[in-house]
Structures are given as structure tokens and as C-alpha cells.
Design an enzyme around this catalytic site. Structure first.
Site, PDB file in Angstrom:
ATOM      1  N   LYS A 191       0.884  -1.306  -0.137  1.00  0.00           N
ATOM      2  CA  LYS A 191       0.263   0.130   0.015  1.00  0.00           C
ATOM      3  C   LYS A 191       0.930   1.222  -0.089  1.00  0.00           C
ATOM      4  O   LYS A 191       1.477   1.522   0.777  1.00  0.00           O
ATOM      5  CB  LYS A 191      -0.715   0.130   1.281  1.00  0.00           C
ATOM      6  CG  LYS A 191      -1.831   1.349   1.246  1.00  0.00           C
ATOM      7  CD  LYS A 191      -2.252   1.689   2.604  1.00  0.00           C
ATOM      8  CE  LYS A 191      -3.043   2.916   2.557  1.00  0.00           C
ATOM      9  NZ  LYS A 191      -2.023   4.027   2.225  1.00  0.00           N
ATOM     10  N   GLY A 243       6.075   5.059   8.949  1.00  0.00           N
ATOM     11  CA  GLY A 243       5.246   6.164   9.143  1.00  0.00           C
ATOM     12  C   GLY A 243       5.582   6.793  10.445  1.00  0.00           C
ATOM     13  O   GLY A 243       6.502   6.551  11.036  1.00  0.00           O
ATOM     14  N   SER A 244       4.292   7.319  10.864  1.00  0.00           N
ATOM     15  CA  SER A 244       4.341   8.008  12.245  1.00  0.00           C
ATOM     16  C   SER A 244       4.242   7.020  13.202  1.00  0.00           C
ATOM     17  O   SER A 244       3.817   5.784  13.323  1.00  0.00           O
ATOM     18  CB  SER A 244       3.166   8.974  12.262  1.00  0.00           C
ATOM     19  OG  SER A 244       1.648   8.230  12.288  1.00  0.00           O
ATOM     20  N   THR A 245       4.890   7.674  14.441  1.00  0.00           N
ATOM     21  CA  THR A 245       4.993   6.829  15.632  1.00  0.00           C
ATOM     22  C   THR A 245       3.218   6.405  16.111  1.00  0.00           C
ATOM     23  O   THR A 245       3.141   5.475  16.597  1.00  0.00           O
ATOM     24  CB  THR A 245       5.746   7.649  16.892  1.00  0.00           C
ATOM     25  OG1 THR A 245       6.909   7.693  16.336  1.00  0.00           O
ATOM     26  CG2 THR A 245       5.682   6.700  18.264  1.00  0.00           C
ATOM     27  N   GLU A 246       2.445   7.471  16.146  1.00  0.00           N
ATOM     28  CA  GLU A 246       1.205   7.294  16.588  1.00  0.00           C
ATOM     29  C   GLU A 246       0.689   6.070  15.749  1.00  0.00           C
ATOM     30  O   GLU A 246      -0.123   5.479  16.237  1.00  0.00           O
ATOM     31  CB  GLU A 246       0.273   8.540  16.246  1.00  0.00           C
ATOM     32  CG  GLU A 246       0.758   9.919  16.996  1.00  0.00           C
ATOM     33  CD  GLU A 246       2.153  10.420  16.559  1.00  0.00           C
ATOM     34  OE1 GLU A 246       2.731  11.112  17.381  1.00  0.00           O
ATOM     35  OE2 GLU A 246       2.556  10.232  15.615  1.00  0.00           O
ATOM     36  N   GLY A 248       2.126   3.731  14.477  1.00  0.00           N
ATOM     37  CA  GLY A 248       2.707   2.503  14.494  1.00  0.00           C
ATOM     38  C   GLY A 248       2.413   1.853  15.999  1.00  0.00           C
ATOM     39  O   GLY A 248       2.403   0.658  15.971  1.00  0.00           O
ATOM     40  N   GLU A 265       9.278   1.157  11.274  1.00  0.00           N
ATOM     41  CA  GLU A 265      10.322   2.353  11.182  1.00  0.00           C
ATOM     42  C   GLU A 265       9.582   3.586  11.186  1.00  0.00           C
ATOM     43  O   GLU A 265       8.847   3.900  10.319  1.00  0.00           O
ATOM     44  CB  GLU A 265      10.919   2.004   9.717  1.00  0.00           C
ATOM     45  CG  GLU A 265      12.407   3.135   9.852  1.00  0.00           C
ATOM     46  CD  GLU A 265      12.154   4.374   9.006  1.00  0.00           C
ATOM     47  OE1 GLU A 265      11.944   5.227   9.808  1.00  0.00           O
ATOM     48  OE2 GLU A 265      12.185   4.351   8.000  1.00  0.00           O
ATOM     49  N   CYS A 299      12.368  11.210   8.203  1.00  0.00           N
ATOM     50  CA  CYS A 299      12.376  10.701   9.533  1.00  0.00           C
ATOM     51  C   CYS A 299      13.657  10.552  10.146  1.00  0.00           C
ATOM     52  O   CYS A 299      13.504  10.842  11.344  1.00  0.00           O
ATOM     53  CB  CYS A 299      11.846   9.308   9.679  1.00  0.00           C
ATOM     54  SG  CYS A 299      12.834   8.130   8.865  1.00  0.00           S
ATOM     55  N   GLU A 396       8.298  15.799  16.402  1.00  0.00           N
ATOM     56  CA  GLU A 396       8.832  15.518  15.094  1.00  0.00           C
ATOM     57  C   GLU A 396       7.983  16.504  14.157  1.00  0.00           C
ATOM     58  O   GLU A 396       6.800  16.535  13.938  1.00  0.00           O
ATOM     59  CB  GLU A 396       8.455  14.223  14.742  1.00  0.00           C
ATOM     60  CG  GLU A 396       9.141  13.903  13.067  1.00  0.00           C
ATOM     61  CD  GLU A 396       9.001  12.573  12.672  1.00  0.00           C
ATOM     62  OE1 GLU A 396      10.042  12.072  11.843  1.00  0.00           O
ATOM     63  OE2 GLU A 396       8.025  11.597  12.971  1.00  0.00           O
TER      64      GLU A 396
END
Length: 804
Positions: A191, A243-246, A248, A265, A299, A396
Site C-alpha cells: 500500500k 510512518g508516524s509513531t502514532e 505505529g 520504522e 524521519c 517531530e
């Protein structure tokens, strides 16, 4: 008449636009409407959304919003194709990957222009960085496919892989993920980001040209609902997300207990450290590459400048002067340095963070530069005067915004560098290689660049620590992410229960601690309740409660302390104070493990008697002997689990260091209670981790008897802490503790393992769980080797250029 210097000063770059003719023709051939690529065929476009050029807001094409049914079709196609793809063999897969690499090179200019149109980054970056590195990944992994049968003989492909990537490096992220997955024999449901799907769709076309079999690569476009369908799909064996930590965190929670392999990551807040002896002009150019490359939408961007106090003003003056010369404008102009942000939403977010910093009293500096009237733009920005806790210093930003601070000593620089929840990358600039190589291992980051910035190569792993995620992309460690050890397939379906034997008295059992308990028949007997072991000392449980342990015959043997949240907190504090264990030499750690084994051997009969009394084992001496051998085994590994020295295409080397994870909480099994404990604790200690171990809830006494062995074996206090009690309660506390870096759970509880994965999502700590399956603790194939050591370590790649 003007001088040469005056002429050079007044010279400026003229426009150097890249032609969009071929890219627009490619879009037109598809009538600017794209369906999904599933099972080597294109579906008709439906339920479409627009993909726009962020530099001017003009629509490029209409893309299909995939449905959950589309994801079902893609997963089914990938599942059908996977056996045949594995059956093609390493050489067959290598030929296909090589063909993909060649086609990427052949169509490099088309890909570069499509990427720039869709993403907004400059053509210089897509042409000179993204495309060559994407092709390099396919070449490199063609080699791993060819060598797989000998280099990864004990591993197999995971199966069907779901991959989700962001919009900042659309094609490069695709290459990072698809190349190793295909090399290992997996099939893919991919995706791309909603904003930037075009290069993935162009890649799908070259998959057809390269002879990729039907179903091996499937591309489904759309918003977060498509990603959610992939994450939750029961037919996916592994998830790879960048992608973003949120997001993740959400994926970690959603996949908890599913058995899916997972690599994340995520975000970063990378420090860029400049010491007073650095080549300042070179450091300024490195800073430009670090924070203003791709408009700061990276990132690992060096968004925190830490500069030594003695050179702060001088260095910042050079930075401002360089910022004045950055050219911002049309991304298709080859003379531009800074392109457009990907979307107005991103522009608004960056603006909000910068204005909040201004309101907090920070100084905001931007160059005098015109911004195009249309599109999503933001000027390169330097912020000074921010506190270490300010939002711009911790969050970030993901834009062209640099926050500068000063430090006085190397120790303070390291402290500031590690003052973040992230741990993705860092830069260290110093002409003293001794100083740089001393600082680099102390920074909590997966990648450290010395006197360079933003270097990447397919041979060198990339990935982070802490809330920057776990797992690696690239290199040999990246290949392991897409494979499963064959020993895992051999694990028994349920925990193995040993045969019971007849209990009988012996001189050794009469002298064991169990005979001295309050239940031994001596009315004047001293209560011998086994305590906890924290910081190298026996400690009473905080709650002052204990639980009774009964033997195989149902008779009371002894009490053990009932540990609670406060006891775990004390153990974690003790573990952090024992940081010297991680700095000890591998030889020293090996000697301590050998010494523990030696002292255990001296008391082998006593431990065998304890095991017989608790478990009724028919052959307890076998477990004790296996435990001694397992200690020797990991002592042997302690100074042999070496890193690697890579030779990427730069003038220098990249050193891959196997570093300890940190503080690991371990929930030990009930079966083989002594051997299971040793098999998990020993590898963690061997590699320099500190451990909080929860021994077998049913049979903890063999572990509490180890206290005296540990006390006489030179193990530093706090390196190993033992807390007895409820596995469920203590596992919850360990999983939610922010200062615990990883949790392992191997007690056979399916729900308990799922809970550990779910709760660990908050701090994104690493987990290793056994699920409801058993493990042959006597087998080094299932309980030893590099597969176990990989859980006890994390790879840091340190890039060291020389001669420049």
C-alpha cells in the site's frame, strides 16, 4: 570594470526545468485514471480520489480507493503465488530482481519526474538520490536471493507480507521493502501513501515487464482504511510499516496476539552534534543535507542542532549565511534546493508548531526568500532559544525547521542527544576520530553518521531504537525481518510436560532449603520464605505478602514473596544503576557466566532435589546438567556475537555494532523451570543487558535457590533481578513501564503474550513472546543460536568516512 569576485558574487543560476513530456504522456496513456494492480492485472478505476502536484495544486490523476474486498483479493492472490515463488529457487528470484533493477535504471528519468510531480521534492533529489538507491536495493537483494540457500539455510520465507509506506520517499520506501521481501521468497500486498501512489503504480507496470509472476506483487491504493484492512487481515503473515509513531502504536495494538511478524520504522528527532574542533564549513553542508533535504520531510532529519558553546555564534552565522543561498522554487527546476511540501495539511501543521515556539519566546529566523503564490511551501527555518522541553525540541516537526541549542562538554552533548523518546539517527562532527567514536556508541540511535549525513546503502541496515520503532531495513539484518527460523516450525503445539517420577528422600533433599521451611515438621523451625532478589540483595516484597508453593505430592514446600508494582519499580531502578554491565567487556561477561555455571555445578545435587520435590521430574539431574551447559553455551557466545564492517559505495566503512537492548523484563516458563529460566536470562546477560526476571509461577524455588550462586559468581548487583509472583500482574507492570526496553514472555499463556504486545505499544518497546505453543528447552536449535541472540541485541550502524 568589475572584478572576478564581483562578477561571481552577482552570478545566479538560470532556470533549468526538467521536461515533463514523457511523464504526462504516461499519465495520459492511462487516461489519468488508475485501478488496482492485483494478480498481475489492472482493475477498472472506481471510487476514485485525486492525486495532485503539491507545487501548484494541479490534479495529476484519479486513483482508486481500495475496499476491504479488494484487499481480500490481493491477499488471496499473494497466498496462491507464494509457493511457486519459493519454488522458483534463489537463482530464479535473483534473475527477476536483477531485471527489476535494470528496468528502474532504464526508466530512471521517467520515475524521477513522476516522483517529483507527485511528491514535490526537487528533481535533483529524485534523480540523483532516490532512483539510484532504489535500483541499488534491487541489485543488492538479487544477490541475497542467489545466496539464500547457504547464507540463510536455517530460515524460510515468512509468507504473505503486508507493507505500508509513507509519502516522503514513495519509490525508495517501496524498494526498501519489496526487494528484501521478494528475495526471501515472500509475496507482497503493498500500500503506497494516499498522497503519493503514482511511482508505485509505474513500478507495478515494470513488474509485468520484468516477468514477476502473477500475485507476487500486488499494489492497492487508498487512505488509512486500506492500511487498516491489511493490518487486520488474518491472511497476512508479516507487517512492515514506515510512518508516524502514532500509527505505529495503533498497528502494534491491532496486531497483538495475532502471531504476525512486525517491523516498524517510525519517527525521529535526530541530533546533529558539532564539536568545536569540527570542520565547520563541511558541517554546514552536512546540516543542509540533513535538515533541508526533501524539505525536512525525513524521519532521520537532523532537526536538533547541538553545537559546542565556544563556536555557537560563529557556526550559527555560517548556517544563516548558507540558508540565505538556499533556492526555493519549482521542484522540476534542477537548480532548486528546496521544493514543495507534500500537502497543505502538512504546511499548516508546521506553521502551527513554529508559531507556538514564537509565542513561547523563541527566536525564529528565516532567509529573505520569495515563496511561489500557489502550492504548499515553507521557508527553511532556524529556531533558537527553545528550552529542552519545548514542543519544537521534542516533537517531530517533519518540515524544514531546525532547532539549535548549545552544550559545553561531550557528556552534556550526549545527554541532550538522548533527551528524546526517539532514537532513529544522529550526526557527530569532529576532527577527533577518538572523540567521535567515543560519543557514537553512547547515543541511543540506530544509525550514527560521523562527519557526514543522510548516507544510505542497501548493504547497511537502517532503523531505530525506542519510539523510532524496531526492526531494520537493508543489510543482512533487514533480510532476517522477512524470514522465520525453521526451528520455530518445529516447536511443539503445547508446552512439554516432563515425565514424573516417584518422590523419595535422599541426603541432599534433607539438607535442601525445603526441609527448613515452617512446614518441615519442626515446630521451632525458622520461616524460610524465599525473598526477592533486587540490586544484588535479597529483599522482602513491598506488599509483605507471600504465596505457598506445594510439591508434586501436594505437600507444602515453602513460601515465596509475592512481588508487586513497587517491587518491579525497585528492580528497574536497580537495573539502570547497573549500567556498567553493558560497558563491561564481552570477555568479562563470559567469565561471569562461566563462574555461575561452575558454582551451579557444585550444588547440582541440591538443585536436582529441589526440582524433584517441586515438579516430580523423573530425571531432575538432566535439567540441572542442561542448565549448566546452557550457561557455558551463552558464555561462549558472549565474545563471539560480533558485528560487521560494511563497505558501502563511499570512501569509508560502516560498522554494524550489536548493542544490548537495555533493560529486559522476562517472564519465564513453567516447564523446565530452571533450564527455561537460564535459557532466557543467560543470552540477555551475555550481550550486556540487565534483566528483571519473573521465574516460573508454579515452580519458582529452583530460581530463588540461585541467589547464593549469583552472590558468589561476581555478577554485579542489579544486572539480574528476580521478582517472584503472578506472571500476569508482573508482566503487565513490565510492559507498561517506560524504563523497560523489552519484554519477553514464554510461559505458554496466549492471552498473556497478546497482552504484553498490546501494552508495550505505548512506549513501543520490543517484545518476544512464545504464544500458547511450547518450546523444547533442551534443544539449542529452539532455545539458542543467533535467532535468540538477535532478540537480545539491536544493530547500530556507524558510518565512518575517511580521507575526506
Amino acid at each position: 570594470m568589475p572584478t572576478i569576485n564581483e562578477i561571481l558574487t552577482t552570478m545566479d543560476y538560470g532556470p533549468a526545468p526538467e521536461s515533463t513530456k514523457e511523464a504526462l504522456a504516461w499519465l495520459d496513456r492511462h487516461e489519468r485514471r488508475f485501478g488496482l494492480f492485483i494478480d498481475n492485472a489492472w482493475s477498472a478505476a472506481s471510487d476514485t480520489f485525486a492525486s495532485t502536484n503539491p507545487a501548484d495544486g494541479v490534479e495529476l490523476a484519479q486513483l482508486t480507493q481500495a475496499s476491504s474486498q479488494d484487499v481480500d483479493r490481493a491477499v488471496a492472490a499473494a497466498r496462491r503465488a507464494q509457493p511457486g515463488w519459493v519454488g522458483l529457487g534463489g537463482h530464479g528470484r535473483a534473475r527477476v530482481l536483477y531485471a527489476l533493477a535494470r528496468l528502474l535504471q532504464k526508466h530512471a528519468r521517467l520515475f524521477a519526474v513522476i516522483e517529483t510531480l507527485d511528491n514535490g521534492k526537487t528533481i535533483r533529489e529524485t534523480r540523483d538520490a532516490d532512483l539510484p538507491l532504489a535500483a541499488r536495493h534491487f541489485y543488492h537483494h538479487a544477490g541475497w536471493a542467489q545466496l539464500q540457500s547457504e547464507e540463510f539455510a536455517d530460515y524460510r520465507a515468512v509468507g504473505v507480507v503486508g507493507q505500508i509506506v509513507p509519502w516522503n520517499f514513495p519509490l525508495l520506501m517501496l524498494a526498501w521493502k519489496i526487494a528484501p521481501a521478494l528475495a526471501a521468497g515472500n509475496t507482497v500486498v503493498f500500500k503506497p501513501a494516499e498522497f503519493t501512489s503514482l511511482s508505485a503504480l509505474l513500478f507495478a507496470e515494470i513488474c509485468q515487464q520484468a516477468g514477476v509472476p502473477a500475485g507476487v506483487v500486488n499494489v492497492v491504493t487508498g487512505d488509512g482504511r486500506v492500511g487498516e484492512a491489511i493490518v487486520n487481515h488474518p491472511g497476512i503473515d508479516k507487517l512492515a510499516f514506515t510512518g508516524s509513531t502514532e500509527v505505529g502504536r495503533l498497528i502494534r495494538k491491532a496486531s497483538a496476539g495475532s502471531g504476525k511478524k512486525l517491523s516498524l520504522e517510525l519517527g525521529g528527532k535526530s541530533p546533529f552534534i558539532v564539536f568545536e574542533d569540527a570542520d565547520l564549513d563541511a558541517a554546514v553542508e552536512g546540516l543542509v543535507d540533513s535538515i533541508w533535504f526533501n524539505q525536512g520531510q525525513v524521519c532521520c532529519a537532523g532537526s536538533r542542532l547541538l553545537v559546542q558553546e565556544s563556536i555557537q555564534e560563529r557556526f550559527l552565522g555560517k548556517v544563516r549565511a548558507r540558508m540565505e543561498n538556499l533556492r526555493l522554487g519549482s521542484p522540476l527546476d534542477k537548480s532548486m534546493d528546496v521544493g514543495a511540501l507534500v500537502d497543505p495539511v502538512q504546511q499548516q501543521r508546521i506553521h502551527g508548531l513554529v508559531e507556538a515556539a514564537r509565542a513561547e519566546g523563541c527566536t525564529i529566523w528565516q532567509p529573505n526568500c520569495e515563496i511561489p503564490s500557489t502550492g504548499s511551501w515553507f521557508l527553511p527555518t532556524l529556531i533558537t532559544g527553545a528550552s529542552t522541553s519545548a514542543a519544537v525540541a521534542q516533537a517531530e516537526i517533519f518540515g524544514p525547521v531546525l532547532v539549535a541549542m548549545s552544550f559545553r562538554t561531550p557528556a552534556e552533548a550526549i545527554q541532550l542527544a538522548n533527551n528524546t523518546v526517539y532514537g532513529l539517527a544522529a550526526c557527530v562532527w569532529s576532527e577527533s576520530i577518538s572523540l567521535a567514536l567515543d560519543v557514537a556508541p553512547q547515543i541511543k540511535a540506530g544509525v550514527v553518521w560521523i562527519n557526514t549525513a543522510n548516507q544510505f546503502d542497501a548493504a547497511c541496515g537502517f532503523g531505530g531504537y525506542r519510539e523510532s520503532g524496531f526492526g531494520r531495513e537493508g543489510g543482512k539484518e533487514g533480510m532476517y525481518e522477512y524470514m522465520t527460523a525453521l526451528s520455530e516450525d518445529a516447536r511443539p503445539a503445547l508446552p512439554v510436560v516432563e515425565a514424573k517420577g516417584a518422590l523419595k528422600s535422599s541426603p541432599s533433599s534433607l539438607s535442601s532449603p525445603s526441609s527448613q521451611s515452617s512446614g518441615s515438621g519442626n515446630v521451632f523451625g525458622i520461616d524460610r520464605t524465599a525473598k526477592l532478589y533486587i540490586g544484588g540483595k535479597q529483599a522482602r516484597p513491598d506488599g509483605a505478602y507471600s504465596r505457598a508453593i506445594v510439591g508434586a505430592d501436594g505437600a507444602f514446600i515453602a513460601d515465596v514473596g509475592e512481588g508487586n508494582r513497587k517491587d518491579i519499580r525497585n528492580a528497574v531502578e536497580a537495573a539502570h544503576k547497573a549500567s556498567g554491565w553493558a560497558k563491561a567487556t564481552a570477555h568479562n561477561r563470559a567469565q561471569v557466566l562461566y563462574y555461575i555455571a561452575e558454582n551451579l555445578a557444585i550444588r547440582a545435587d541440591e538443585f536436582a532435589a529441589r526440582l524433584a520435590a517441586m515438579t516430580g521430574s523423573a530425571n531432575p539431574a538432566k535439567e540441572v546438567q542442561a542448565s549448566i551447559e546452557r550457561l557455558f553455551y551463552y558464555a561462549a557466545w558472549a565474545d563471539k556475537y560480533d558485528g560487521l564492517a560494511h563497505q558501502p559505495p563511499m570512501h569509508g566503512i560502516t560498522v554494524a555494532l550489536n548493542e544490548p537492548v537495555g533493560v529486559i523484563g522476562i517472564i519465564c516458563p513453567n516447564e523446565a523451570p530452571l533450564l527455561g529460566f537460564i535459557s532466557l536470562v543467560a543470552p540477555a546477560l551475555a550481550l550486556g543487558n540487565r534483566v528483571i526476571a519473573v521465574p516460573s509461577e508454579a515452580y519458582p524455588l529452583a530460581t530463588t535457590d540461585l541467589y547464593q550462586v549469583l552472590d558468589t559468581s561476581d555478577l554485579p548487583g542489579g544486572a539480574l533481578n528476580i521478582v517472584t509472583g503472578s506472571a500476569d500482574e508482573l508482566a503487565r507492570t513490565l510492559a507498561t513501564h517506560s524504563d523497560v526496553d523489552a519484554v519477553w514472555r514464554h510461559d505458554g499463556s496466549a492471552e498473556g503474550c497478546a497482552e504484553v504486545e498490546r501494552l508495550s505499544a505505548e512506549s513501543l518497546k520490543r517484545t518476544w513472546v512464545g504464544g500458547a505453543k511450547g518450546r523444547d528447552w533442551y534443544s539449542t536449535r529452539q532455545s539458542g543460536g543467533r535467532a535468540v541472540l538477535a532478540h537480545a541485541s539491536q544493530v547500530k550502524n556507524v558510518w565512518i568516512p575517511y580521507g575526506v
